[in-house]
Scaffold this motif. Sequence first.
Motif, PDB file in Angstrom:
ATOM      1  N   ASP A  54      15.525 -32.065  21.279  1.00  0.00           N
ATOM      2  CA  ASP A  54      14.559 -31.825  22.346  1.00  0.00           C
ATOM      3  C   ASP A  54      13.163 -32.067  21.802  1.00  0.00           C
ATOM      4  OD1 ASP A  54      16.535 -30.657  24.258  1.00  0.00           O
ATOM      5  OD2 ASP A  54      16.653 -29.095  22.729  1.00  0.00           O
ATOM      6  N   VAL A  55      12.465 -33.025  22.391  1.00  0.00           N
ATOM      7  CA  VAL A  55      11.065 -33.261  22.064  1.00  0.00           C
ATOM      8  C   VAL A  55      10.280 -33.297  23.366  1.00  0.00           C
ATOM      9  CG1 VAL A  55      11.545 -34.511  19.922  1.00  0.00           C
ATOM     10  CG2 VAL A  55      11.256 -35.782  22.043  1.00  0.00           C
ATOM     11  N   ALA A  56       8.997 -33.015  23.264  1.00  0.00           N
ATOM     12  CA  ALA A  56       8.108 -33.058  24.422  1.00  0.00           C
ATOM     13  C   ALA A  56       6.827 -33.763  24.004  1.00  0.00           C
ATOM     14  CB  ALA A  56       7.809 -31.649  24.916  1.00  0.00           C
ATOM     15  N   MET A  57       6.116 -34.284  25.002  1.00  0.00           N
ATOM     16  CA  MET A  57       4.862 -34.983  24.742  1.00  0.00           C
ATOM     17  C   MET A  57       3.913 -34.749  25.917  1.00  0.00           C
ATOM     18  SD  MET A  57       6.436 -38.886  24.296  1.00  0.00           S
ATOM     19  CE  MET A  57       5.273 -39.375  23.082  1.00  0.00           C
ATOM     20  N   PRO A  58       2.618 -34.900  25.668  1.00  0.00           N
ATOM     21  CA  PRO A  58       1.693 -34.907  26.801  1.00  0.00           C
ATOM     22  C   PRO A  58       2.055 -36.065  27.740  1.00  0.00           C
ATOM     23  CG  PRO A  58       0.503 -34.764  24.722  1.00  0.00           C
ATOM     24  CD  PRO A  58       1.927 -35.060  24.392  1.00  0.00           C
ATOM     25  N   ARG A  59       1.882 -35.879  29.021  1.00  0.00           N
ATOM     26  CA  ARG A  59       2.273 -36.875  30.025  1.00  0.00           C
ATOM     27  C   ARG A  59       1.666 -38.246  29.736  1.00  0.00           C
ATOM     28  NH1 ARG A  59       6.254 -38.249  33.092  1.00  0.00           N
ATOM     29  NH2 ARG A  59       6.102 -37.033  34.939  1.00  0.00           N
ATOM     30  N   GLU A  60       0.395 -38.288  29.371  1.00  0.00           N
ATOM     31  CA  GLU A  60      -0.260 -39.573  29.096  1.00  0.00           C
ATOM     32  C   GLU A  60       0.437 -40.310  27.948  1.00  0.00           C
ATOM     33  OE1 GLU A  60      -4.491 -40.814  27.234  1.00  0.00           O
ATOM     34  OE2 GLU A  60      -4.615 -39.614  29.070  1.00  0.00           O
TER      35      GLU A  60
END
Length: 119
Positions: A54-60
């Motif tokens: 599971d990884v996440a990033m800023p939308r941009e």
Amino acid sequence: MNDNLREAQLVMLNLLIEFDKICTQNDLSYWLDFGTLLGAVRYKGFIPWDDDLDVAMPREDYEIFLKIAPVELSDTIFLQTKESDKSFFVHFAKLRDKKSLYIELFEKNKKIKYHQGIY
């Protein structure tokens, strides 16, 4: 630990290494999330029974990654989105290993039309 699970975790680690390389080269931010973050802190790796990353990033940054990944990913990794895999049903992207097959419990005994490599 199940040897098959450990093999899958090593495939996932390779996916993460390539993801990190692309993000680093393109100055994209991301962080480990959920069980992946917990495993990194508690176990210095995977939670022994964890079967995904599971990884996440800023939308941009995510939008930029979606544009550059198809060109920059190795030919053994598939960027799965609703656009790249018309039968895919979730609203976020997955990196899938093209050389593996991972059938989740809810997929068992179903005719699945989307890519099912380890993600």
